[in-house]
Design an enzyme around this catalytic site. Sequence first.
Site, PDB file in Angstrom:
ATOM      1  N   GLY A 180       0.840  -1.199   0.000  1.00 46.88           N
ATOM      2  CA  GLY A 180       0.000   0.000   0.000  1.00 46.88           C
ATOM      3  C   GLY A 180       0.872   1.244   0.000  1.00 46.88           C
ATOM      4  N   ILE A 182       2.480   3.025   2.393  1.00 41.94           N
ATOM      5  CA  ILE A 182       3.755   3.075   3.117  1.00 41.94           C
ATOM      6  C   ILE A 182       4.755   2.094   2.517  1.00 41.94           C
ATOM      7  CG2 ILE A 182       4.868   2.590   5.355  1.00 41.94           C
ATOM      8  CD1 ILE A 182       2.399   3.818   6.710  1.00 41.94           C
ATOM      9  N   GLU A 201       2.316  -8.769  -0.999  1.00 44.74           N
ATOM     10  CA  GLU A 201       0.997  -8.121  -0.873  1.00 44.74           C
ATOM     11  C   GLU A 201      -0.060  -9.220  -0.961  1.00 44.74           C
ATOM     12  OE1 GLU A 201      -0.738  -5.085  -0.460  1.00 44.74           O
ATOM     13  OE2 GLU A 201      -2.443  -6.426  -0.807  1.00 44.74           O
ATOM     14  N   GLY A 269      -1.279  -1.303   7.200  1.00 39.37           N
ATOM     15  CA  GLY A 269      -2.377  -0.427   7.601  1.00 39.37           C
ATOM     16  C   GLY A 269      -2.147   0.182   8.969  1.00 39.37           C
ATOM     17  N   ARG A 270      -3.065   1.052   9.371  1.00 45.20           N
ATOM     18  CA  ARG A 270      -2.963   1.733  10.655  1.00 45.20           C
ATOM     19  C   ARG A 270      -4.264   1.593  11.423  1.00 45.20           C
ATOM     20  NH1 ARG A 270       1.357   5.018  11.300  1.00 45.20           N
ATOM     21  NH2 ARG A 270       0.272   6.464  12.687  1.00 45.20           N
ATOM     22  N   HIS A 442       1.821  26.017 -21.873  1.00 51.03           N
ATOM     23  CA  HIS A 442       2.599  25.029 -22.634  1.00 51.03           C
ATOM     24  C   HIS A 442       4.078  25.327 -22.485  1.00 51.03           C
ATOM     25  CE1 HIS A 442       3.586  22.216 -25.803  1.00 51.03           C
ATOM     26  NE2 HIS A 442       4.351  23.142 -26.365  1.00 51.03           N
TER      27      HIS A 442
HETATM   28  P1  FAD Z   1      -1.843  12.467  14.086  1.00 54.37           P
HETATM   29  O1  FAD Z   1      -1.019  13.195  13.120  1.00 54.37           O
HETATM   30  O2  FAD Z   1      -1.682  11.006  14.212  1.00 54.37           O
HETATM   31  O3  FAD Z   1      -1.566  13.165  15.479  1.00 54.37           O
HETATM   32  C1  FAD Z   1      -2.116  12.675  16.651  1.00 54.37           C
HETATM   33  C2  FAD Z   1      -1.364  13.273  17.806  1.00 54.37           C
HETATM   34  O4  FAD Z   1      -2.068  12.939  18.979  1.00 54.37           O
HETATM   35  C3  FAD Z   1       0.047  12.744  17.992  1.00 54.37           C
HETATM   36  O5  FAD Z   1       0.954  13.815  17.996  1.00 54.37           O
HETATM   37  C4  FAD Z   1       0.038  12.045  19.336  1.00 54.37           C
HETATM   38  O6  FAD Z   1       1.223  12.274  20.074  1.00 54.37           O
HETATM   39  C5  FAD Z   1      -1.150  12.730  20.003  1.00 54.37           C
HETATM   40  N1  FAD Z   1      -1.794  11.908  21.025  1.00 54.37           N
HETATM   41  C6  FAD Z   1      -2.310  10.668  20.884  1.00 54.37           C
HETATM   42  N2  FAD Z   1      -2.870  10.258  22.040  1.00 54.37           N
HETATM   43  C7  FAD Z   1      -2.713  11.282  22.911  1.00 54.37           C
HETATM   44  C8  FAD Z   1      -3.083  11.481  24.261  1.00 54.37           C
HETATM   45  N3  FAD Z   1      -3.740  10.561  24.963  1.00 54.37           N
HETATM   46  N4  FAD Z   1      -2.728  12.643  24.852  1.00 54.37           N
HETATM   47  C9  FAD Z   1      -2.086  13.612  24.169  1.00 54.37           C
HETATM   48  N5  FAD Z   1      -1.727  13.477  22.897  1.00 54.37           N
HETATM   49  C10 FAD Z   1      -2.041  12.333  22.281  1.00 54.37           C
HETATM   50  N6  FAD Z   1      -0.952  11.632   4.971  1.00 54.37           N
HETATM   51  C11 FAD Z   1      -0.999  12.496   3.947  1.00 54.37           C
HETATM   52  O7  FAD Z   1      -2.010  13.167   3.754  1.00 54.37           O
HETATM   53  N7  FAD Z   1       0.074  12.648   3.108  1.00 54.37           N
HETATM   54  C12 FAD Z   1       1.199  11.933   3.258  1.00 54.37           C
HETATM   55  O8  FAD Z   1       2.141  12.083   2.489  1.00 54.37           O
HETATM   56  C13 FAD Z   1       1.266  11.012   4.327  1.00 54.37           C
HETATM   57  N8  FAD Z   1       2.375  10.283   4.522  1.00 54.37           N
HETATM   58  C14 FAD Z   1       2.426   9.424   5.598  1.00 54.37           C
HETATM   59  C15 FAD Z   1       3.580   8.686   5.778  1.00 54.37           C
HETATM   60  C16 FAD Z   1       3.678   7.805   6.840  1.00 54.37           C
HETATM   61  C17 FAD Z   1       4.928   7.003   7.038  1.00 54.37           C
HETATM   62  C18 FAD Z   1       2.594   7.695   7.753  1.00 54.37           C
HETATM   63  C19 FAD Z   1       2.693   6.783   8.930  1.00 54.37           C
HETATM   64  C20 FAD Z   1       1.442   8.431   7.572  1.00 54.37           C
HETATM   65  C21 FAD Z   1       1.339   9.292   6.478  1.00 54.37           C
HETATM   66  N9  FAD Z   1       0.198  10.032   6.242  1.00 54.37           N
HETATM   67  C22 FAD Z   1       0.148  10.892   5.179  1.00 54.37           C
HETATM   68  C23 FAD Z   1      -0.968   9.954   7.111  1.00 54.37           C
HETATM   69  C24 FAD Z   1      -0.985  11.150   8.074  1.00 54.37           C
HETATM   70  O9  FAD Z   1       0.203  11.148   8.821  1.00 54.37           O
HETATM   71  C25 FAD Z   1      -2.190  11.068   8.979  1.00 54.37           C
HETATM   72  O10 FAD Z   1      -3.365  10.925   8.225  1.00 54.37           O
HETATM   73  C26 FAD Z   1      -2.292  12.333   9.812  1.00 54.37           C
HETATM   74  O11 FAD Z   1      -1.132  12.517  10.581  1.00 54.37           O
HETATM   75  C27 FAD Z   1      -3.509  12.268  10.721  1.00 54.37           C
HETATM   76  O12 FAD Z   1      -3.578  13.424  11.470  1.00 54.37           O
HETATM   77  P2  FAD Z   1      -4.309  13.480  12.880  1.00 54.37           P
HETATM   78  O13 FAD Z   1      -4.338  14.915  13.242  1.00 54.37           O
HETATM   79  O14 FAD Z   1      -5.568  12.734  12.821  1.00 54.37           O
HETATM   80  O15 FAD Z   1      -3.399  12.693  13.891  1.00 54.37           O
HETATM   81  P1  NAD Z   2      -2.471   0.650   3.342  1.00 54.51           P
HETATM   82  O1  NAD Z   2      -3.830   0.332   3.754  1.00 54.51           O
HETATM   83  O2  NAD Z   2      -2.238   1.752   2.375  1.00 54.51           O
HETATM   84  O3  NAD Z   2      -1.793  -0.641   2.719  1.00 54.51           O
HETATM   85  C1  NAD Z   2      -1.701  -1.834   3.438  1.00 54.51           C
HETATM   86  C2  NAD Z   2      -1.489  -2.944   2.439  1.00 54.51           C
HETATM   87  O4  NAD Z   2      -1.149  -4.117   3.165  1.00 54.51           O
HETATM   88  C3  NAD Z   2      -2.745  -3.257   1.624  1.00 54.51           C
HETATM   89  O5  NAD Z   2      -2.394  -3.310   0.282  1.00 54.51           O
HETATM   90  C4  NAD Z   2      -3.182  -4.606   2.179  1.00 54.51           C
HETATM   91  O6  NAD Z   2      -3.841  -5.396   1.221  1.00 54.51           O
HETATM   92  C5  NAD Z   2      -1.850  -5.201   2.594  1.00 54.51           C
HETATM   93  N1  NAD Z   2      -1.910  -6.235   3.614  1.00 54.51           N
HETATM   94  C6  NAD Z   2      -2.685  -6.271   4.725  1.00 54.51           C
HETATM   95  N2  NAD Z   2      -2.421  -7.373   5.449  1.00 54.51           N
HETATM   96  C7  NAD Z   2      -1.457  -8.059   4.784  1.00 54.51           C
HETATM   97  C8  NAD Z   2      -0.758  -9.269   5.019  1.00 54.51           C
HETATM   98  N3  NAD Z   2      -1.004 -10.005   6.099  1.00 54.51           N
HETATM   99  N4  NAD Z   2       0.168  -9.683   4.128  1.00 54.51           N
HETATM  100  C9  NAD Z   2       0.422  -8.926   3.013  1.00 54.51           C
HETATM  101  N5  NAD Z   2      -0.207  -7.771   2.736  1.00 54.51           N
HETATM  102  C10 NAD Z   2      -1.121  -7.330   3.610  1.00 54.51           C
HETATM  103  O7  NAD Z   2      -1.659   0.884   4.694  1.00 54.51           O
HETATM  104  P2  NAD Z   2      -0.211   1.476   4.960  1.00 54.51           P
HETATM  105  O8  NAD Z   2       0.619   1.419   3.744  1.00 54.51           O
HETATM  106  O9  NAD Z   2       0.255   0.833   6.204  1.00 54.51           O
HETATM  107  O10 NAD Z   2      -0.544   2.988   5.270  1.00 54.51           O
HETATM  108  C11 NAD Z   2      -1.483   3.315   6.286  1.00 54.51           C
HETATM  109  C12 NAD Z   2      -2.231   4.547   5.946  1.00 54.51           C
HETATM  110  O11 NAD Z   2      -1.420   5.696   6.164  1.00 54.51           O
HETATM  111  C13 NAD Z   2      -2.641   4.657   4.493  1.00 54.51           C
HETATM  112  O12 NAD Z   2      -3.816   3.936   4.217  1.00 54.51           O
HETATM  113  C14 NAD Z   2      -2.845   6.127   4.331  1.00 54.51           C
HETATM  114  O13 NAD Z   2      -4.114   6.467   4.812  1.00 54.51           O
HETATM  115  C15 NAD Z   2      -1.774   6.700   5.234  1.00 54.51           C
HETATM  116  N6  NAD Z   2      -0.596   7.081   4.424  1.00 54.51           N
HETATM  117  C16 NAD Z   2      -0.757   8.022   3.459  1.00 54.51           C
HETATM  118  C17 NAD Z   2       0.317   8.368   2.681  1.00 54.51           C
HETATM  119  C18 NAD Z   2       0.130   9.404   1.619  1.00 54.51           C
HETATM  120  O14 NAD Z   2      -0.885  10.107   1.666  1.00 54.51           O
HETATM  121  N7  NAD Z   2       1.042   9.533   0.673  1.00 54.51           N
HETATM  122  C19 NAD Z   2       1.551   7.780   2.864  1.00 54.51           C
HETATM  123  C20 NAD Z   2       1.680   6.824   3.853  1.00 54.51           C
HETATM  124  C21 NAD Z   2       0.599   6.483   4.646  1.00 54.51           C
END
Ligand code: FAD
Ligand code: NAD
Length: 469
Positions: A180, A182, A201, A269-270, A442
Amino acid sequence: MQLAVIGGGPGGYAAAFLAADLGMKVALIDIEANPGGVCLYRGCIPSKALLHAARVLTESREAAHFGIQFQPPQIDINRLRTWKEEVVGKMTGGLGQLSRQRKVEYIRGRASLVDARTVSIASSPGGSGERRLSFEHAIVATGSFPAMLPGLPKSDRILDSTSALDIASVPKTLLVVGGGYIGLELGTVYAALGSEVSVVEMLDGLLPGADRDLVNPLAKHVEKIFHKIMLSTKVAEMKEVKGGLRVNFEGSNAPEGEQVYEKVLVSVGRKPNSAIPGLEKTRVEKDPKGFIKIDPQRRTAEPSLFAIGDVAGEPMLAHKATHEGRTAVEVIHGKNVVFEPRAIPAVVFTDPEVAWCGLTETQAAQENRPVKVARFPWGASGRATTLDRNDGVTKLVIDPESEQVLGVGITGVGAGELIAEGVLAVEMSALAADVELSIHPHPTLSETVMGAAEVFNGTATDIYRPLKK
Ligand code: FAD
Ligand code: NAD
């Protein structure tokens, strides 16, 4: 306090800052030293910094095709890590400053709920114990955390996205579990840094859910940069052995016998961070996946509590969290608004990038909704040719009756920037003719959006696509 925001990610900090700008007395609570959340500390920003470095490395190799030879790059992994951390520090430090300028009270610590009007904050190590704060409204924006596969051994060799972003080392071999967002983004980073990357996958295609014609150019590219892609396959067993992790697979593309990898990245996934102590004392409800249930105004079942971002449902994207935060704050401020976007853009920052918004062809098929699809292949784009990157496609998903643009999909370099025009078109109910008649500069990749509209209308002059009689 008028508003307490729990969680300082792109949902929480945007909500807190807007509320302060609207004149509310606001507290923003987070465990980290500064606002930023997963997105800035462990997600969007560090991953995009590393993907930029990966792109530079790849471009230096690809330039040979048009006659420019670079020496093989020397990678200083320590400097790369430091630079990435500097990027994160700059952004989160900036948010800290913005918070202070607005007089948002930033409270560092872990929040739990005492009741539906009181939050308790246990300060971080070294802090001064517990603090209680009463509020009129609170917004829960606690985000999400990486899901893990059950039954894996405890091992430092098993990475999640957070530890993978640390780039503690560049393993010789890396297995990525999950093709997916990540898996593909971080797989691209490690492949560029020199790891031999294999992806497993469980479904029959990468980026499940995205339209196949958008995924195909990416799939072709990653076939070249990754060692192996095993679709319709799962990890059956994993054991730590000397020097690595021994993995057995099951499924249609499972390799024969066990394979050993120096490291394994699990990106399957998350999960929502909704296990907030005390939440059970309120009327807040969760769905079976643990997401907090909310209405279109982002209200939970407890009148004083709102929820936004990853903790409140898919898609788990930063910009969705931010806009939900704005909605919640406006509702709290007395405006009768709802969160009902027609187009939340999705961008996978791979090489090439894959981006889409609005109605996808896959969704239309699932809903039995008739649509017309017009595609402009980047082979016909002058700009893509000058960039030596014809591996792209731009498409419009159009309502056949009204000719309204319902969805846009783009794969190619810079697709993530280009998709914004698609979002505007969908949100503004643009017709294909509006897109066609808007003069695009363009030579740019943006012309491919106009080109797709021309294809729909049978007026494309850069390719031969006459309308079928
Ligand atoms: P978060 O950003 O998760 O923030 C939640 C905050 O709550 C954290 O700082 C945490 O410390 C705090 N918290 C949790 N529990 C408590 C508590 N009990 N007390 C106090 N604080 C607490 N999305 C995109 O749109 N574009 C991208 O390119 C993208 N790339 C990503 C790459 C990776 C590797 C990952 C893991 C995610 C990516 N995402 C991306 C997804 C994006 O990070 C999340 O969708 C976004 O951060 C969600 O925002 P949020 O405000 O819901 O929570
Ligand atoms: P994802 O849902 O994007 O992908 C997870 C993948 O793992 C899926 O293709 C699923 O079929 C596969 N999978 C699940 N269980 C499996 C197993 N047992 N064996 C093999 N494959 C398996 O999740 P992610 O890549 O972990 O990212 C989590 C979320 O974070 C994304 O869905 C997205 O919302 C967010 N994110 C966004 C960005 C961005 O916006 N560019 C970048 C990173 C993360």
